[in-house]
Scaffold this active site. Structure first.
Site, PDB file in Angstrom:
ATOM      1  N   ARG A 164      11.283  58.926  68.079  1.00 43.20           N
ATOM      2  CA  ARG A 164      10.650  60.260  68.224  1.00 43.20           C
ATOM      3  C   ARG A 164       9.269  60.645  68.757  1.00 43.20           C
ATOM      4  NH1 ARG A 164      15.355  59.932  66.673  1.00 43.20           N
ATOM      5  NH2 ARG A 164      16.546  61.070  64.922  1.00 43.20           N
ATOM      6  N   SER A 238      16.099  67.419  61.108  1.00 37.95           N
ATOM      7  CA  SER A 238      15.368  66.772  60.080  1.00 37.95           C
ATOM      8  C   SER A 238      13.760  67.292  60.141  1.00 37.95           C
ATOM      9  CB  SER A 238      15.152  65.377  60.628  1.00 37.95           C
ATOM     10  OG  SER A 238      16.541  64.823  60.741  1.00 37.95           O
ATOM     11  N   GLU A 334       8.163  66.197  60.937  1.00 41.86           N
ATOM     12  CA  GLU A 334       8.369  65.800  62.140  1.00 41.86           C
ATOM     13  C   GLU A 334       8.154  67.173  63.141  1.00 41.86           C
ATOM     14  OE1 GLU A 334      12.131  64.086  62.887  1.00 41.86           O
ATOM     15  OE2 GLU A 334      12.350  64.765  65.045  1.00 41.86           O
TER      16      GLU A 334
HETATM   17  C1  LIG Z   1      20.467  71.816  63.353  1.00 45.58           C
HETATM   18  C2  LIG Z   1      19.410  70.619  64.088  1.00 45.58           C
HETATM   19  C3  LIG Z   1      19.656  69.406  64.528  1.00 45.58           C
HETATM   20  C4  LIG Z   1      18.927  68.393  65.176  1.00 45.58           C
HETATM   21  N1  LIG Z   1      19.394  67.187  64.984  1.00 45.58           N
HETATM   22  C5  LIG Z   1      18.222  66.316  66.050  1.00 45.58           C
HETATM   23  C6  LIG Z   1      18.712  65.108  65.961  1.00 45.58           C
HETATM   24  O1  LIG Z   1      19.777  64.605  65.729  1.00 45.58           O
HETATM   25  N2  LIG Z   1      18.073  64.245  66.706  1.00 45.58           N
HETATM   26  C7  LIG Z   1      16.918  64.595  67.035  1.00 45.58           C
HETATM   27  O2  LIG Z   1      15.987  63.759  67.640  1.00 45.58           O
HETATM   28  N3  LIG Z   1      16.520  65.636  66.954  1.00 45.58           N
HETATM   29  C8  LIG Z   1      17.338  66.856  66.403  1.00 45.58           C
HETATM   30  N4  LIG Z   1      16.603  67.986  66.118  1.00 45.58           N
HETATM   31  C9  LIG Z   1      15.304  68.615  66.753  1.00 45.58           C
HETATM   32  C10 LIG Z   1      15.228  69.291  67.775  1.00 45.58           C
HETATM   33  O3  LIG Z   1      16.588  69.916  68.429  1.00 45.58           O
HETATM   34  C11 LIG Z   1      14.603  68.357  69.189  1.00 45.58           C
HETATM   35  O4  LIG Z   1      13.420  67.920  68.523  1.00 45.58           O
HETATM   36  C12 LIG Z   1      14.740  69.168  70.323  1.00 45.58           C
HETATM   37  O5  LIG Z   1      14.379  68.113  71.279  1.00 45.58           O
HETATM   38  C13 LIG Z   1      13.850  70.168  70.481  1.00 45.58           C
HETATM   39  O6  LIG Z   1      14.123  70.873  71.737  1.00 45.58           O
HETATM   40  P1  LIG Z   1      13.479  72.464  71.792  1.00 45.58           P
HETATM   41  O7  LIG Z   1      13.804  72.554  73.334  1.00 45.58           O
HETATM   42  O8  LIG Z   1      13.899  73.179  70.897  1.00 45.58           O
HETATM   43  O9  LIG Z   1      11.940  72.055  71.872  1.00 45.58           O
HETATM   44  P2  LIG Z   1      10.852  72.839  71.064  1.00 45.58           P
HETATM   45  O10 LIG Z   1      10.970  72.594  69.405  1.00 45.58           O
HETATM   46  O11 LIG Z   1      10.710  74.123  71.560  1.00 45.58           O
HETATM   47  O12 LIG Z   1       9.650  71.809  71.407  1.00 45.58           O
HETATM   48  C14 LIG Z   1       9.570  70.421  71.086  1.00 45.58           C
HETATM   49  C15 LIG Z   1       8.517  69.901  71.878  1.00 45.58           C
HETATM   50  O13 LIG Z   1       8.520  69.830  73.280  1.00 45.58           O
HETATM   51  C16 LIG Z   1       7.369  70.395  74.073  1.00 45.58           C
HETATM   52  N5  LIG Z   1       8.078  71.116  75.269  1.00 45.58           N
HETATM   53  C17 LIG Z   1       9.219  71.499  75.265  1.00 45.58           C
HETATM   54  N6  LIG Z   1       9.668  72.057  76.543  1.00 45.58           N
HETATM   55  C18 LIG Z   1       8.574  71.360  77.386  1.00 45.58           C
HETATM   56  C19 LIG Z   1       8.253  71.643  78.529  1.00 45.58           C
HETATM   57  N7  LIG Z   1       8.808  72.077  79.500  1.00 45.58           N
HETATM   58  N8  LIG Z   1       7.208  71.023  78.895  1.00 45.58           N
HETATM   59  C20 LIG Z   1       6.099  70.483  78.175  1.00 45.58           C
HETATM   60  N9  LIG Z   1       6.465  70.336  76.871  1.00 45.58           N
HETATM   61  C21 LIG Z   1       7.707  70.765  76.368  1.00 45.58           C
HETATM   62  C22 LIG Z   1       6.809  71.256  72.882  1.00 45.58           C
HETATM   63  O14 LIG Z   1       5.488  71.401  73.425  1.00 45.58           O
HETATM   64  C23 LIG Z   1       7.077  70.442  71.461  1.00 45.58           C
HETATM   65  O15 LIG Z   1       5.806  69.591  71.184  1.00 45.58           O
HETATM   66  C24 LIG Z   1      17.543  69.032  65.416  1.00 45.58           C
HETATM   67  C25 LIG Z   1      17.145  70.522  65.155  1.00 45.58           C
HETATM   68  C26 LIG Z   1      18.153  71.245  64.844  1.00 45.58           C
HETATM   69  C27 LIG Z   1      17.727  72.627  64.385  1.00 45.58           C
END
Ligand SMILES: Cc1cc2nc3c(=O)[nH]c(=O)nc-3n(C[C@H](O)[C@H](O)[C@H](O)COP(=O)(O)OP(=O)(O)OC[C@H]3O[C@@H](n4cnc5c(N)ncnc54)[C@H](O)[C@@H]3O)c2cc1C
Length: 338
Positions: A164, A238, A334
């Protein structure tokens, strides 16, 4: 380019908090990302880059600019006898991309099915599930540097991917607007079935050698049984990272708790599931105000309805304190807390 002021982030965070930001900007092309970078470089107020907001906890309105990519597109850039290289817009929905890969016969992402969020964030977060991580598939990340508005192509080997983790979360934080991610996928399906209860679920369905679409369906079904759907109950998956401890600390805990689950990291360190420790502290299924610990997975904090971001933080603090008192281990969120 979309630009709004005094904008609600309700649809942009999976906890479902109605925080507002002073300005919201969405870029849909590399040229717009360059314009956005110029705007941010001039800005005196803070800025926050988001994707789908599924790893985000908003505790208050944001007095600054929130930026999101809306760059779309899935394009094959190279094909060899065994692999395909696919360049994907950072604003694509990750799970739609996984589904598209399976439809096209591009393999390797099946175990990462149903993880919420955008493609751009996968390169920041190094998402992982069921023995596969995004970094197993990413070959390079294309971005615009905020400081000078120039395009950069960052090889995955230089992104220092770990559990991560990536340089985007550390020394590169807030330095790049990611525009595209290039993934290498296999043209041969080599299923990874040895994690969690994938094999047991397949066996229950009478499937011995799954096709990629069947594996995806099983992963989705396991995740739906275990994890709350953010559309029904706000959460960010998580909430805590699994701590990595020195072997001496681990051995001391193992004499006290012979059943302690653990994963080998290297000769000197072991990883301990934070969810197990939280459960041992009696938090699984419990609530503090309107914030709660999911009853099927203690690593997940949920908005039981009407909670504020600060209530989630109060619950997180109480859990960290109890885990420290019982196990002598610091656990850390996280989730990005704003
Ligand atoms: C129900 C649920 C289940 C999940 N299961 C998992 C799992 O199994 N495994 C896992 O690893 N994670 C899991 N996650 C966490 C999450 O889905 C991941 O971390 C995902 O990658 C976040 O994506 P997001 O687009 O929502 O990013 P955000 O939460 O909006 O941002 C995450 C990070 O990425 C950066 N970022 C986003 N887009 C850009 C861009 N274009 N340029 C530069 N920086 C950027 C942001 O600044 C931030 O630091 C889960 C979340 C939920 C709600």
């Amino acid at each position: 380019m979309k630009e709004e002021t005094d904008y609600s982030l309700l649809r942009h965070n999976t906890f479902g908090f109605d925080a507002r930001c002073r300005r919201y900007v969405e870029y849909s092309t590399v040229a717009e990302a360059m314009k956005t970078a110029a705007l941010l470089a001039r800005e005196t107020k803070p800025f926050l880059i988001i994707g789908g907001g599924s790893n985000l906890l908003l505790t208050h309105d944001y007095d600054g600019t929130v930026v999101r990519s809306a760059i779309r597109g899935i394009e094959v850039v190279r094909k060899t006898a065994v692999s395909v290289y696919v360049r994907v817009g950072s604003g694509e929905c990750w799970d739609d991309f996984v589904a598209a890969c399976i439809d096209q016969g591009w393999y390797g992402a099946e175990n990462l099915s149903l993880i919420p969020g955008d493609v751009g964030a996968t390169a920041v977060q190094n998402i992982g599930a069921y023995g596969v991580e995004a970094s197993d598939l990413i070959t390079s990340v294309e971005a615009v540097r905020i400081a000078d508005g120039r395009e950069a192509e960052l090889a995955a080997a230089g992104c220092r991917y770990g559990y991560r983790q990536s340089r985007f979360k550390q020394e590169w934080k807030n330095q790049y607007l990611i525009t595209h991610v290039v993934f290498r996928l296999s043209l041969t399906f080599k299923p990874r079935l040895d994690y969690g209860n994938i094999r047991a679920e397949l066996a229950a369905l009478g499937i011995e050698k799954p096709k990629a679409a069947e594996l995806r369906r099983v992963i989705i079904s396991i995740r739906r049984q275990k994890l709350p759907d953010p559309a029904v109950q706000g959460n960010a998956g998580s909430f805590f990272m699994n701590p990595v401890v020195d072997r001496s600390k681990f051995e001391q805990l193992q004499t006290q708790y012979p059943d302690i689950p653990h994963y080998f990291v290297d000769a000197t360190r072991e990883k301990i599931p934070a969810g197990w420790m939280i459960e041992q502290c009696g938090w699984k299924g419990r609530s503090l105000g309107r914030a709660g610990v999911h009853d099927k997975q203690a690593l997940v904090l949920v908005n039981r309805g009407g909670a504020t971001g600060s209530e989630i933080v109060a619950l997180s603090d109480a859990i960290c304190k109890d885990v420290k008192a019982k196990f002598g281990i610091d656990i850390h969120p996280e989730v990005n807390i704003i």
